[in-house]
Design a protein around this motif. Structure first.
Motif, PDB file in Angstrom:
ATOM      1  N   VAL A 156     -95.232 -60.930 -51.724  1.00 59.79           N
ATOM      2  CA  VAL A 156     -95.276 -59.471 -51.782  1.00 59.79           C
ATOM      3  C   VAL A 156     -95.552 -59.025 -53.205  1.00 59.79           C
ATOM      4  N   GLU A 157     -96.008 -57.782 -53.320  1.00 61.57           N
ATOM      5  CA  GLU A 157     -96.274 -57.180 -54.630  1.00 61.57           C
ATOM      6  C   GLU A 157     -95.746 -55.751 -54.592  1.00 61.57           C
ATOM      7  N   ASN A 158     -95.287 -55.252 -55.733  1.00 58.60           N
ATOM      8  CA  ASN A 158     -94.750 -53.901 -55.796  1.00 58.60           C
ATOM      9  C   ASN A 158     -95.647 -52.983 -56.615  1.00 58.60           C
ATOM     10  N   GLU A 159     -95.236 -51.723 -56.734  1.00 59.41           N
ATOM     11  CA  GLU A 159     -96.063 -50.738 -57.442  1.00 59.41           C
ATOM     12  C   GLU A 159     -96.073 -50.954 -58.947  1.00 59.41           C
ATOM     13  N   ASN A 160     -95.232 -51.849 -59.430  1.00 61.24           N
ATOM     14  CA  ASN A 160     -95.292 -52.250 -60.837  1.00 61.24           C
ATOM     15  C   ASN A 160     -96.301 -53.369 -61.033  1.00 61.24           C
ATOM     16  N   GLN A 161     -97.029 -53.706 -59.957  1.00 60.35           N
ATOM     17  CA  GLN A 161     -98.058 -54.747 -59.959  1.00 60.35           C
ATOM     18  C   GLN A 161     -97.495 -56.111 -60.329  1.00 60.35           C
ATOM     19  N   GLU A 162     -96.228 -56.340 -59.933  1.00 56.01           N
ATOM     20  CA  GLU A 162     -95.607 -57.639 -60.090  1.00 56.01           C
ATOM     21  C   GLU A 162     -95.565 -58.322 -58.724  1.00 56.01           C
ATOM     22  N   ALA A 163     -95.801 -59.635 -58.717  1.00 56.26           N
ATOM     23  CA  ALA A 163     -95.838 -60.391 -57.470  1.00 56.26           C
ATOM     24  C   ALA A 163     -94.640 -61.321 -57.374  1.00 56.26           C
TER      25      ALA A 163
END
Length: 575
Positions: free
Chosen positions: A176-183
């Motif tokens: 998954v990835e979040n809106e902070n563009q971290e995976a």
């Protein structure tokens, strides 16, 4: 064994929350092996069913020949809520489960993913492989739902055809990835099996033909394909090349119609613009696939000719600009492109890169508007999350194409900045121990994001603290809700009934200071008379009577066993 359903016992209502338990007594003569509680869901009084609970609970039973029970249970439970290092927001997958592990004659396999992340989770990557190769793979935007503070859940599914090949299927690459563009890290691959009666059903194309083979000033070319297959045909691959190169190519799922037993037909089309370049066009690579995942041989290429008056009409980008060049705390960046071309402009290529790498890139059909004769305008936008990483972003590779299939030169790259005034303040904390006997001393650790400078703790027993990492001792039994507020209420984290304190170690029937399966055995021995029961009213009786009904019985052993596998808390309340 089979399946059974049951109503809840001892139901307790708190607002719209309902708590109850289901009891299953393991006989001393029950077969040894694994017993699984799965497909858990509930129904209300108007016959509405909930979603399935994500986890499968497995209990291992080992019955000896003399009738004694030595259970060695295990349980699959969600990982404890993780805490990313301070100042980071890397998402962590807490659990990823499938709804079942075996399918016969088709069905629907459901992947449930739960992840921990301070910023919203908005992307899921995964791939599914079967006995005959890859079925799908890649990533896409996914609307995860926040089910509790910083915990996000999403469900996706794949329909297994009754004609799907038998064998093992593997769902892997789950990330998954979040809106902070971290995976996140990848979750381990999961496997399920399919058993179907039909295998090795290779489809055969019977015919493939075009509606006509010559076009003047545009028109619609139609490809009709007929194939023979026992299993439904559900995929068509092909490519179309024109005088100026490839127009499209690849495969996609399509709904073939069964026109007679085992004969399937499908029709697809391509609109030829009045501005399309003149010359020969070739429709090739025509191939079908069925639900048994078998592929036909490739049909011979089909050629048609186009005659149009427009040729060599190369578009020119006259301007490309952004709506603004600095964004604070998120926003919407808009790219506006104006191009000059006699034939309509219908394609835009570009890419956007940020501090943490590529965000998107490639080309797609775009509906440009003619704002004046031969001048065409189009705009597209990208939403910058409040959680987006700070730094410079570059919108580059800006190029347009028209219906004459001519491409412009590239426009110079455009750069904008995303600025975060301060990192978002997000409160969180951990405790080194969450359950025990009074007096219970707990070390709390602040794990908030955003470097807070002030802390306000409430430990649930009337005591507070302003330390960053306080230690607190609970002297009265009970369940305590702990709250941490940072920077004068900028953000607050509350964990309900987080600390559980008991007067004695309930379930410690052997009085060795621990609760384990040895205590389960002690209680069973007391029930069948092998061991003397403790006198009523004594502390040992209090520890042993986990069911709290004034008697030592099999249910007490069951409750202690459930505590040991994580189904009950230190008060023996159902988790």
């Amino acid at each position: 064994m089979g399946a059974w359903g049951s109503g809840f016992h001892d139901i307790i209502q708190s607002g719209t929350n309902w708590t109850g338990h289901i009891r299953y007594v393991v006989s001393p003569l029950a077969p040894s092996g694994e017993y699984r509680f799965s497909n858990i869901r509930v129904m209300d009084e108007i016959d509405q069913l909930s979603d399935y609970w994500l986890e499968t609970i497995t209990v291992c039973v080992d019955n000896r020949e003399n009738g004694e029970i030595t259970p060695t249970p295990t349980v699959v439970t969600p990982t404890a809520t993780p805490t990313p290092p301070p100042g980071t927001d890397k998402p962590v997958i807490i659990s990823a489960t499938l709804n079942q592990e075996e399918f016969a004659d088709g069905g629907t396999v459901i992947l449930n993913v739960t992840a921990y992340s301070v910023s919203p989770v908005n992307w899921l990557s995964s791939r599914l492989d079967g006995p005959k190769g890859n079925i799908f793979g890649g990533g896409s935007g996914a609307r995860f739902t926040e089910i509790s503070s910083h915990n996000w859940r999403y469900q996706t599914s794949y329909t297994i055809s009754p004609y799907a090949p038998s064998g093992n299927y593997t769902w892997s690459g789950i990330q998954v990835e979040n809106e902070n563009q971290e995976a996140s890290d990848y979750w381990p691959a999961m496997t399920f099996s399919v058993q179907n009666p039909l295998d090795d059903d290779i489809p055969m194309i019977v015919s493939a033909e075009l509606n006509q083979y010559e076009f003047h000033d545009g028109g619609t070319v139609i490809l009709n394909v007929t194939a023979r297959s026992k299993a439904p045909v559900n995929w068509l691959s092909s490519r179309l090349n024109g005088p100026k190169g490839n127009i499209f190519g690849g495969g996609c799922g399509v709904r073939f119609t069964e026109v007679s037993p085992d004969n399937w037909s499908y029709q697809t089309s391509y609109t030829i613009s009045p501005y399309a370049p003149s010359g020969n066009y070739t429709w090739s690579g025509i191939q079908v696939e069925n639900e048994n995942q078998e592929v036909s041989q490739t049909w011979i290429p089909l050629t048609f000719r186009v005659y149009n008056q427009y040729d060599d009409d190369i578009p020119v980008i006259t301007s490309a600009e952004l709506n603004q060049y600095e964004f604070v705390g998120g926003g919407v960046v808009t790219l506006r492109v104006v191009a000059m071309s006699r034939s309509p402009v219908n394609w835009l290529s570009s890419r956007l890169d940020g501090p943490k790498g590529n965000i998107f890139g490639g080309g797609s059909g775009a509906r440009f508007t003619e704002i004046s004769p031969h001048n065409w305008s189009y705009h597209e936008s990208y939403t910058i999350s409040p959680y987006a990483p700070q730094g410079n972003y570059t919108w580059s590779g800006i190029q347009v194409e028209n219906e004459n299939q001519e491409a412009s030169d590239y426009w110079p790259a455009l750069t904008f900045a995303v600025v975060t005034v301060t990192d978002p303040l997000l409160s969180n904390f951990t405790a080194n121990i969450t359950a025990g006997i009074t007096p219970l001393t707990v070390q709390f650790t602040d794990s908030s994001i955003g470097d807070p400078s002030a802390w306000s703790w409430s430990f649930g027993d009337g005591v507070t603290s302003t330390e960053q990492h306080p230690t607190h001792t609970y002297t009265v039994p009970g369940n305590y809700t702990v709250t941490l507020s940072i920077n004068s209420g900028a953000d607050t984290c509350t964990k309900l009934n987080h600390i559980k304190v008991t007067p004695v170690l309930f379930g410690d029937a052997s009085e060795d200071g621990r609760v384990n399966q040895a205590d389960t055995l002690v209680v069973l021995q007391e029930v069948v008379g092998i061991r003397e029961q403790p006198a009523a009213g004594t502390e040992r009786f209090w520890k042993t009577d986990a069911h709290v009904n004034g008697m030592i019985e099999v249910d007490d052993a069951l409750f202690i066993a459930q505590y040991n596998v994580g189904l009950r808390d230190i008060w023996f309340e159902v988790l």
